[in-house]
Scaffold this motif. Structure first.
Motif, mmCIF file in Angstrom:
data_model
loop_
_atom_site.group_PDB
_atom_site.id
_atom_site.type_symbol
_atom_site.label_atom_id
_atom_site.label_comp_id
_atom_site.label_asym_id
_atom_site.label_seq_id
_atom_site.Cartn_x
_atom_site.Cartn_y
_atom_site.Cartn_z
ATOM 1 N N GLU B 20 14.097 -5.104 -1.009
ATOM 2 C CA GLU B 20 12.915 -4.261 -0.855
ATOM 3 C C GLU B 20 12.259 -4.115 -2.214
ATOM 4 N N LEU B 21 10.979 -4.454 -2.262
ATOM 5 C CA LEU B 21 10.224 -4.362 -3.500
ATOM 6 C C LEU B 21 9.190 -3.250 -3.345
ATOM 7 N N ARG B 22 8.975 -2.517 -4.425
ATOM 8 C CA ARG B 22 8.112 -1.342 -4.340
ATOM 9 C C ARG B 22 6.904 -1.491 -5.247
ATOM 10 N N CYS B 23 5.785 -0.943 -4.772
ATOM 11 C CA CYS B 23 4.554 -0.946 -5.564
ATOM 12 C C CYS B 23 3.919 0.432 -5.521
ATOM 13 N N ASP B 24 3.620 0.976 -6.702
ATOM 14 C CA ASP B 24 2.875 2.225 -6.822
ATOM 15 C C ASP B 24 1.487 1.900 -7.351
ATOM 16 N N PRO B 25 0.461 2.029 -6.525
ATOM 17 C CA PRO B 25 -0.880 1.641 -6.993
ATOM 18 C C PRO B 25 -1.483 2.706 -7.904
ATOM 19 N N ILE B 26 -2.622 2.376 -8.459
ATOM 20 C CA ILE B 26 -3.370 3.348 -9.244
ATOM 21 C C ILE B 26 -3.860 4.449 -8.299
ATOM 22 N N SER B 27 -3.713 5.682 -8.731
ATOM 23 C CA SER B 27 -4.097 6.814 -7.897
ATOM 24 C C SER B 27 -5.565 6.714 -7.497
ATOM 25 N N GLY B 28 -5.828 6.858 -6.196
ATOM 26 C CA GLY B 28 -7.204 6.807 -5.711
ATOM 27 C C GLY B 28 -7.644 5.437 -5.237
ATOM 28 N N HIS B 29 -6.857 4.406 -5.559
ATOM 29 C CA HIS B 29 -7.210 3.062 -5.082
ATOM 30 C C HIS B 29 -6.844 2.946 -3.609
ATOM 31 N N THR B 30 -7.843 2.581 -2.805
ATOM 32 C CA THR B 30 -7.606 2.522 -1.361
ATOM 33 C C THR B 30 -7.038 1.185 -0.904
ATOM 34 N N ALA B 31 -7.302 0.141 -1.661
ATOM 35 C CA ALA B 31 -6.839 -1.190 -1.261
ATOM 36 C C ALA B 31 -5.628 -1.607 -2.089
ATOM 37 N N LEU B 32 -4.699 -2.279 -1.440
ATOM 38 C CA LEU B 32 -3.479 -2.734 -2.106
ATOM 39 C C LEU B 32 -3.160 -4.140 -1.610
ATOM 40 N N TYR B 33 -2.726 -4.990 -2.526
ATOM 41 C CA TYR B 33 -2.495 -6.402 -2.219
ATOM 42 C C TYR B 33 -1.120 -6.825 -2.735
ATOM 43 N N TRP B 34 -0.486 -7.694 -1.996
ATOM 44 C CA TRP B 34 0.744 -8.337 -2.452
ATOM 45 C C TRP B 34 0.491 -9.832 -2.603
ATOM 46 N N TYR B 35 1.004 -10.388 -3.724
ATOM 47 C CA TYR B 35 0.910 -11.819 -3.993
ATOM 48 C C TYR B 35 2.291 -12.324 -4.397
ATOM 49 N N ARG B 36 2.443 -13.631 -4.316
ATOM 50 C CA ARG B 36 3.681 -14.260 -4.773
ATOM 51 C C ARG B 36 3.298 -15.401 -5.697
ATOM 52 N N GLN B 37 4.061 -15.531 -6.767
ATOM 53 C CA GLN B 37 3.813 -16.626 -7.699
ATOM 54 C C GLN B 37 5.121 -17.341 -7.961
ATOM 55 N N SER B 38 5.238 -18.546 -7.424
ATOM 56 C CA SER B 38 6.427 -19.356 -7.656
ATOM 57 C C SER B 38 6.261 -20.097 -8.966
ATOM 58 N N LEU B 39 7.383 -20.573 -9.504
ATOM 59 C CA LEU B 39 7.384 -21.212 -10.821
ATOM 60 C C LEU B 39 6.374 -22.355 -10.849
ATOM 61 N N GLY B 40 5.442 -22.274 -11.803
ATOM 62 C CA GLY B 40 4.461 -23.341 -11.968
ATOM 63 C C GLY B 40 3.360 -23.378 -10.934
ATOM 64 N N GLN B 41 3.334 -22.397 -10.032
ATOM 65 C CA GLN B 41 2.318 -22.375 -8.978
ATOM 66 C C GLN B 41 1.300 -21.289 -9.240
ATOM 67 N N GLY B 42 0.187 -21.373 -8.529
ATOM 68 C CA GLY B 42 -0.808 -20.321 -8.603
ATOM 69 C C GLY B 42 -0.383 -19.127 -7.774
ATOM 70 N N LEU B 43 -1.220 -18.134 -7.739
ATOM 71 C CA LEU B 43 -0.940 -16.928 -6.967
ATOM 72 C C LEU B 43 -1.177 -17.186 -5.487
ATOM 73 N N GLU B 44 -0.230 -16.760 -4.683
ATOM 74 C CA GLU B 44 -0.317 -16.940 -3.236
ATOM 75 C C GLU B 44 -0.502 -15.570 -2.597
ATOM 76 N N PHE B 45 -1.579 -15.399 -1.864
ATOM 77 C CA PHE B 45 -1.855 -14.129 -1.188
ATOM 78 C C PHE B 45 -0.859 -13.909 -0.059
ATOM 79 N N LEU B 46 -0.308 -12.701 0.031
ATOM 80 C CA LEU B 46 0.641 -12.383 1.095
ATOM 81 C C LEU B 46 0.036 -11.427 2.123
ATOM 82 N N ILE B 47 -0.413 -10.258 1.668
ATOM 83 C CA ILE B 47 -0.883 -9.239 2.603
ATOM 84 C C ILE B 47 -1.790 -8.266 1.875
ATOM 85 N N TYR B 48 -2.682 -7.662 2.629
ATOM 86 C CA TYR B 48 -3.675 -6.736 2.078
ATOM 87 C C TYR B 48 -3.671 -5.460 2.917
#
Lengths: 112, 112
Positions: B20-48
């Motif tokens: 389980e990975l946790r994210c605490d966003p900036i207070s007041g930010h309504t949108a939150l995104y998760w990405y994954r970056q594998s070794l040598g790869q670009g950012l991969e969008f996961l969920i919004y």
């Protein structure tokens, strides 16, 4: 399939040189294009480009979008060793909700 | 808080275990995104997330991945029955102004 392609993938230059990084995209429902600088783990926001032909500038960095060519460039003049990083291009698309599609990044190395 | 925070910063787990990975966003930010970056790869969008709802889950790579957000703030990304290909840096970002996302430091996940 939505696709963002950056070139070159890797670039090594000497301090003081000027570099141009390229980003091209093929996406549906384009909204805007973003540039990020990634050092260590977390990318930091550089520019957001929405309109074609309007240059955004921040110090030695500048960027412009060409919607006709479906591309953008990021210029860095008088490079410094602190500019060494991975530069990421991302396109915002709207598919019901907004979504970012990232390129592979350009690894820029500035040698003293 | 001053920025987006993520925990843990590093996680080593055995294949087959849940994480389980946790994210605490900036207070007041309504949108939150998760990405994954594998070794040598670009950012991969996961969920919004917009508030507590996830209008776009299209990037989740398999049904072993799930995410939730409660109270319009903290989000957790859960990976069940981890596999070695899940090893990557998982980045979280939040935004208030559309498209200007602020990234956390990431969680480096290693599955052995």
């Amino acid at each position: 399939e939505d696709k963002v392609v950056q070139s070159p993938l890797s670039l090594v230059v000497h301090e003081g040189d000027t570099v141009t990084l390229n980003c091209s995209y093929e996406v549906t429902n384009f909204r805007s294009l973003l540039w990020y600088k990634q050092e260590k783990k977390a990318p930091t926001f550089l520019f957001m480009l929405t309109s074609s032909g309007i240059e955004k500038k921040s110090g030695r960095l500048s960027s412009i979008l060409d919607k006709k060519e479906l591309s953008s460039i990021l210029n860095i003049t008088a490079t410094q060793t602190g500019d060494s990083a991975i530069y990421l291009c991302a396109v915002v698309i709207i598919q019901g909700a907004q979504k970012l599609v990232f390129g592979q990044g350009t690894r820029l190395t500035i040698n003293p | 808080g001053a920025g987006v925070s993520q925990s843990p910063s590093n996680k080593v787990t055995e294949k087959g275990k849940d994480v389980e990975l946790r994210c605490d966003p900036i207070s007041g930010h309504t949108a939150l995104y998760w990405y994954r970056q594998s070794l040598g790869q670009g950012l991969e969008f996961l969920i919004y997330f917009q508030g507590n709802s996830a209008p776009d889950k299209s990037g989740l790579p398999s049904d072993r991945f799930s995410a939730e957000r409660t109270g319009g703030s903290v989000s957790t990304l859960t990976i069940q029955r981890t596999q070695q290909e899940d090893s990557a840096v998982y980045l979280c970002a939040s935004s208030f102004v559309a498209y200007e996302q602020y990234f956390g430091p990431g969680t480096r996940l290693t599955v052995t």
